[in-house]
Enzyme design. Structure first.
Site, mmCIF file in Angstrom:
data_model
loop_
_atom_site.group_PDB
_atom_site.id
_atom_site.type_symbol
_atom_site.label_atom_id
_atom_site.label_comp_id
_atom_site.label_asym_id
_atom_site.label_seq_id
_atom_site.Cartn_x
_atom_site.Cartn_y
_atom_site.Cartn_z
ATOM 1 N N GLY A 1 0.904 7.386 -10.189
ATOM 2 C CA GLY A 1 1.164 6.561 -9.009
ATOM 3 C C GLY A 1 -0.129 6.084 -8.388
ATOM 4 O O GLY A 1 -1.197 6.208 -8.993
ATOM 5 N N ASN A 2 -0.037 5.530 -7.199
ATOM 6 C CA ASN A 2 -1.250 5.114 -6.488
ATOM 7 C C ASN A 2 -1.021 5.262 -4.985
ATOM 8 O O ASN A 2 0.050 5.659 -4.547
ATOM 9 C CB ASN A 2 -1.651 3.686 -6.883
ATOM 10 C CG ASN A 2 -0.616 2.673 -6.482
ATOM 11 O OD1 ASN A 2 -0.369 2.459 -5.299
ATOM 12 N ND2 ASN A 2 0.009 2.037 -7.465
ATOM 13 N N ARG A 3 -2.021 4.932 -4.201
ATOM 14 C CA ARG A 3 -2.016 5.276 -2.787
ATOM 15 C C ARG A 3 -1.430 4.214 -1.882
ATOM 16 O O ARG A 3 -1.540 4.296 -0.668
ATOM 17 C CB ARG A 3 -3.447 5.610 -2.350
ATOM 18 C CG ARG A 3 -3.935 6.888 -3.008
ATOM 19 C CD ARG A 3 -5.391 7.142 -2.703
ATOM 20 N NE ARG A 3 -5.651 7.176 -1.275
ATOM 21 C CZ ARG A 3 -6.842 7.399 -0.742
ATOM 22 N NH1 ARG A 3 -7.874 7.598 -1.531
ATOM 23 N NH2 ARG A 3 -6.998 7.406 0.555
ATOM 24 N N ALA B 1 1.216 -2.754 -5.080
ATOM 25 C CA ALA B 1 0.117 -2.206 -5.881
ATOM 26 C C ALA B 1 0.739 -1.771 -7.206
ATOM 27 O O ALA B 1 1.196 -0.638 -7.361
ATOM 28 C CB ALA B 1 -0.528 -1.038 -5.159
#
Ligand code: C5P
Length: 221
Positions: free
Chosen positions: A29-31, A96
């Protein structure tokens, strides 16, 4: 005024991270918190736009009057966008999106084997924004660019390479802006110009961004 141009128009936007499953319990995943995208959705709805929000997993309430389509992966996000893009006037990509996903998601939880490591094989995800911009019947297309340095140069390069109508660039990795922050500041670029949106809370920044979009949208060829 933005409402005069945008009311009744259909906005499709992506928001949040995508998550790419490794096995039934783990993912890459990402932030991204999704907050910038959700703020744009809420402000667009207030201007009278018909808003469809294709969102990765986030901890945010659906803005009143907005249709949300929940997805996890980049491939699911692309499918949801592809289904709806022909019926939209404006497309804004705030998500994102993971650039890579595991070649395959394991159906069972991946186990430790001895003390060896684990090598993940990743393949590239589709670029949802570039695919929308490449369509014959494309809506007005706005991208985002989160950069850590040389923000404007990379953003303008992205604007041209992906053939966007507009790009909103912000610096990330800095205290108090970008991912998971309340406030943001944007540099908005289009082929013939630019506009700076000063640091403010994301609702205010979203309002100003939609005002800039409305001006360019009205003058589109
Ligand atoms: O090239 P980069 O990922 O920095 O481009 C950012 C922009 O492209 C954002 O608007 C993002 O939502 C969009 N994007 C996308 N699909 C991808 C990668 C990025 O829609 N696979």
């Amino acid at each position: 005024e933005a409402a005069a141009v945008l009311a009744g128009r259909r906005l499709l936007l992506t928001a949040g991270p995508t998550v790419e499953d490794l096995d039934p319990v783990r993912y890459l995943g990402n932030r991204s918190s999704g907050r910038m995208g959700y703020a744009v959705a809420a402000e667009a709805q207030r201007l009278g736009m018909r808003v469809t929000l294709v969102s990765g997993p986030v901890n945010l309430p659906v803005p009143a009057g907005v249709e949300r389509i929940a997805v996890r992966s980049a491939e699911q996000m692309l499918a949801a966008v592809t289904d709806r893009v022909a019926q939209s006037d404006l497309f804004i990509a705030t998500a994102a999106v993971a650039d890579f996903r595991p070649r395959e998601a394991s159906l069972e939880k991946i186990k430790k084997r001895g003390d060896g490591g684990l090598t993940l094989e990743l393949v590239q995800n589709p670029d949802i924004l570039a695919e929308v911009a490449a369509r014959q019947d494309r809506p007005f297309v706005v991208g985002f660019a989160a950069e850590t340095h040389e923000v404007e140069r990379y953003a303008r390069d992205k604007l041209e390479r992906k053939r966007l109508d507009m790009i909103a660039a912000n610096r990330v990795g800095e205290e108090g802006s970008g991912f998971d922050a309340d406030c943001n500041a944007l540099t908005v670029l289009w082929p013939e110009g630019r506009h700076e949106i000063a640091r403010a809370d994301k609702a205010q920044v979203a309002r100003e961004l939609l005002a800039v979009i409305a001006q360019r949208f009205r003058n589109r060829p």
